[in-house]
Design a protein around this motif. Structure first.
Motif, PDB file in Angstrom:
ATOM      1  N   SER A  20      10.548   3.214   2.116  1.00 32.76           N
ATOM      2  CA  SER A  20      11.510   2.679   1.371  1.00 32.76           C
ATOM      3  C   SER A  20      11.328   1.248   0.868  1.00 32.76           C
ATOM      4  CB  SER A  20      12.970   2.571   2.203  1.00 32.76           C
ATOM      5  OG  SER A  20      12.933   1.931   3.352  1.00 32.76           O
ATOM      6  N   ALA A  21      10.539   0.561   1.729  1.00 31.80           N
ATOM      7  CA  ALA A  21      10.313  -1.005   1.318  1.00 31.80           C
ATOM      8  C   ALA A  21       9.234  -1.022   0.211  1.00 31.80           C
ATOM      9  CB  ALA A  21       9.697  -1.731   2.828  1.00 31.80           C
ATOM     10  N   ILE A  22       8.150  -0.006   0.477  1.00 37.52           N
ATOM     11  CA  ILE A  22       7.135  -0.044  -0.481  1.00 37.52           C
ATOM     12  C   ILE A  22       7.886   0.516  -1.868  1.00 37.52           C
ATOM     13  CG2 ILE A  22       5.081   1.074  -1.326  1.00 37.52           C
ATOM     14  CD1 ILE A  22       4.376   1.346   1.809  1.00 37.52           C
ATOM     15  N   ASP A  23       8.843   1.383  -1.669  1.00 32.69           N
ATOM     16  CA  ASP A  23       8.989   2.097  -3.015  1.00 32.69           C
ATOM     17  C   ASP A  23      10.456   1.028  -3.714  1.00 32.69           C
ATOM     18  OD1 ASP A  23       8.039   4.464  -2.509  1.00 32.69           O
ATOM     19  OD2 ASP A  23       9.718   5.341  -1.773  1.00 32.69           O
ATOM     20  N   GLY A  32       8.542   1.022 -14.310  1.00 28.27           N
ATOM     21  CA  GLY A  32       7.962   2.280 -14.607  1.00 28.27           C
ATOM     22  C   GLY A  32       6.758   2.686 -14.026  1.00 28.27           C
ATOM     23  N   ARG A  33       6.723   1.931 -12.819  1.00 26.43           N
ATOM     24  CA  ARG A  33       5.369   2.247 -12.078  1.00 26.43           C
ATOM     25  C   ARG A  33       5.890   3.398 -10.858  1.00 26.43           C
ATOM     26  NH1 ARG A  33       4.330  -3.842 -10.340  1.00 26.43           N
ATOM     27  NH2 ARG A  33       6.435  -3.447  -9.322  1.00 26.43           N
ATOM     28  N   PHE A  34       4.737   4.059 -10.322  1.00 19.02           N
ATOM     29  CA  PHE A  34       5.055   5.117  -9.460  1.00 19.02           C
ATOM     30  C   PHE A  34       4.206   4.871  -8.314  1.00 19.02           C
ATOM     31  CE2 PHE A  34       6.162   6.747 -13.473  1.00 19.02           C
ATOM     32  CZ  PHE A  34       7.329   7.737 -13.246  1.00 19.02           C
ATOM     33  N   PHE A  35       3.023   4.043  -8.281  1.00 21.21           N
ATOM     34  CA  PHE A  35       2.222   4.070  -7.249  1.00 21.21           C
ATOM     35  C   PHE A  35       2.033   2.447  -6.719  1.00 21.21           C
ATOM     36  CE2 PHE A  35       0.915   7.429 -10.074  1.00 21.21           C
ATOM     37  CZ  PHE A  35       1.535   8.400  -9.308  1.00 21.21           C
ATOM     38  N   PHE A  36       1.480   2.671  -5.300  1.00 23.95           N
ATOM     39  CA  PHE A  36       1.180   1.294  -4.608  1.00 23.95           C
ATOM     40  C   PHE A  36      -0.067   0.593  -5.236  1.00 23.95           C
ATOM     41  CE2 PHE A  36      -1.259  -0.918  -1.457  1.00 23.95           C
ATOM     42  CZ  PHE A  36      -0.237  -1.687  -0.669  1.00 23.95           C
ATOM     43  N   LYS A  37      -0.925   1.712  -5.915  1.00 29.29           N
ATOM     44  CA  LYS A  37      -2.047   0.869  -6.478  1.00 29.29           C
ATOM     45  C   LYS A  37      -1.822  -0.103  -7.749  1.00 29.29           C
ATOM     46  CE  LYS A  37      -3.114   4.951  -9.000  1.00 29.29           C
ATOM     47  NZ  LYS A  37      -4.112   6.070  -9.261  1.00 29.29           N
ATOM     48  N   GLU A  38      -0.479   0.282  -8.221  1.00 34.68           N
ATOM     49  CA  GLU A  38      -0.181  -0.357  -9.411  1.00 34.68           C
ATOM     50  C   GLU A  38       0.473  -1.866  -9.059  1.00 34.68           C
ATOM     51  OE1 GLU A  38       1.541   2.674 -12.670  1.00 34.68           O
ATOM     52  OE2 GLU A  38       2.115   3.216 -10.566  1.00 34.68           O
ATOM     53  N   LEU A  39       0.623  -2.168  -7.959  1.00 34.35           N
ATOM     54  CA  LEU A  39       1.276  -3.488  -7.515  1.00 34.35           C
ATOM     55  C   LEU A  39       0.272  -4.321  -7.821  1.00 34.35           C
ATOM     56  CD1 LEU A  39       3.043  -2.935  -4.194  1.00 34.35           C
ATOM     57  CD2 LEU A  39       4.041  -2.729  -6.499  1.00 34.35           C
ATOM     58  N   LYS A  41      -1.286  -8.203  -6.718  1.00 33.39           N
ATOM     59  CA  LYS A  41      -1.632  -8.749  -5.561  1.00 33.39           C
ATOM     60  C   LYS A  41      -0.644  -9.517  -4.921  1.00 33.39           C
ATOM     61  CE  LYS A  41      -5.348 -11.624  -3.386  1.00 33.39           C
ATOM     62  NZ  LYS A  41      -6.740 -12.474  -3.656  1.00 33.39           N
ATOM     63  N   THR A  42       0.085 -10.362  -5.502  1.00 30.10           N
ATOM     64  CA  THR A  42       1.015 -11.214  -4.893  1.00 30.10           C
ATOM     65  C   THR A  42       2.410 -10.312  -4.559  1.00 30.10           C
ATOM     66  OG1 THR A  42       2.120 -11.355  -7.104  1.00 30.10           O
ATOM     67  CG2 THR A  42       0.860 -13.024  -6.304  1.00 30.10           C
ATOM     68  N   GLU A  43       2.526  -9.149  -4.997  1.00 29.08           N
ATOM     69  CA  GLU A  43       3.491  -8.221  -4.497  1.00 29.08           C
ATOM     70  C   GLU A  43       2.970  -7.700  -3.163  1.00 29.08           C
ATOM     71  OE1 GLU A  43       5.680  -6.298  -8.258  1.00 29.08           O
ATOM     72  OE2 GLU A  43       3.560  -5.987  -8.367  1.00 29.08           O
ATOM     73  N   LYS A  44       1.775  -7.333  -3.192  1.00 28.20           N
ATOM     74  CA  LYS A  44       1.436  -6.593  -1.688  1.00 28.20           C
ATOM     75  C   LYS A  44       1.451  -7.786  -0.703  1.00 28.20           C
ATOM     76  CE  LYS A  44      -1.940  -3.340  -4.079  1.00 28.20           C
ATOM     77  NZ  LYS A  44      -3.262  -3.067  -4.189  1.00 28.20           N
TER      78      LYS A  44
END
Length: 268
Positions: A20-23, A32-39, A41-44
């Motif tokens: 839930s936190a990642i989502d 409009g993003r769906f995946f972790f790889k689209e984050l 660097k600062t969001e990660k």
């Protein structure tokens, strides 16, 4: 383990805790993003702070004066990484203190959750510009591995083919989108955050319930929509694997399961 309700509840919570936190950070509804790889660097990087805040709420403990948590009379630091087996960076103020370690591998949907006392003997001698260091290879043997390389709930969209995703998201009306999602993809846990994104409406729970929601569409087909926070015992009877605050659609395998779901009016 008793402080978090026992091993079974802890594991259920852990599955949903990371998902839930990642989502929430992916934030499909607004980005409009769906995946972790689209984050970005600062969001990660921010995910570490988010996990710390959520963990504080989960354990019902306050923030420490010097470190992240105050558990009893002891301050505890929280370290997170999404890189490697020893990516946790230990700051000077956390040396010789207890640290909760969290790691995720979103590609594998695996997490690790452990505890270590960051003794100098367990740490590398080298430090970065911020005077932080990391746990040495030998020091990793001293981690209390509470849950290690543990499967958490995968990102639902990684299990959905692109044509289905486009079909679901292109429908007009949150109720229809949710109904199609749960009709096509059963026995798969979906985070509450993702359901809110699919509904794309503030009152998204209304799009699931009876009296006009997706359950009205699916119940006549014999498909139930289950929610871990209200159907936990039922989901255990059905031997389903799920995390906290997750939905799942389910078609009964036999008469016994059919009766269970009819008794609670999840199917007609």
């Amino acid at each position: 383990m008793a402080a978090v309700g026992g091993k079974k509840i802890f594991e259920e919570k852990l599955r949903g805790f990371f998902r839930s936190a990642i989502d929430e950070v992916i934030d499909t509804a607004r980005t409009g993003r769906f995946f972790f790889k689209e984050l970005e660097k600062t969001e990660k990087t921010y995910l570490g702070t988010k996990f710390e805040i959520l963990l504080r709420d989960w354990l019902k403990v306050p923030k420490g004066v010097y470190l992240d948590l105050l558990i009893g009379e002891r301050e505890v630091d929280v370290k997170f990484t999404s890189a490697g087996k020893s990516g946790w960076m230990i700051p000077p103020e956390a040396i010789d203190q207890f640290c909760i370690l969290m790691r995720i591998d979103e590609a594998k949907s695996q997490c690790s959750f452990g505890l270590i006392r960051a003794r100098p003997d367990y740490l590398r001698s080298g430090k970065n510009r911020d005077k932080k260091t990391s746990i040495s290879a030998a020091g990793r043997d001293n981690i209390w591995q509470i849950a290690w390389d543990y499967d958490y709930t995968p990102n639902f969209w990684t299990l959905v083919n692109e044509s289905d995703r486009n079909a679901i998201m292109s429908l007009k009306g949150g109720t229809k989108r949710i109904a199609m999602l749960f009709e096509r993809y059963q026995n798969i846990p979906v985070s509450r955050v993702q359901i809110a994104a699919v509904a794309a409406q503030d009152d998204f729970m209304k799009r699931i319930r009876r009296n006009g929601g997706a359950r009205d569409i699916l119940a006549p087909m014999g498909i139930a929509i289950l929610y871990s926070e209200t159907d936990r015992d039922l989901m255990h009877k059905l031997k389903l694997k799920f995390g906290s605050r997750e939905f799942m659609s389910y078609f009964p395998k036999d008469k016994y399961e059919t009766q269970l779901l009819k008794e609670v009016k999840h199917i007609d």
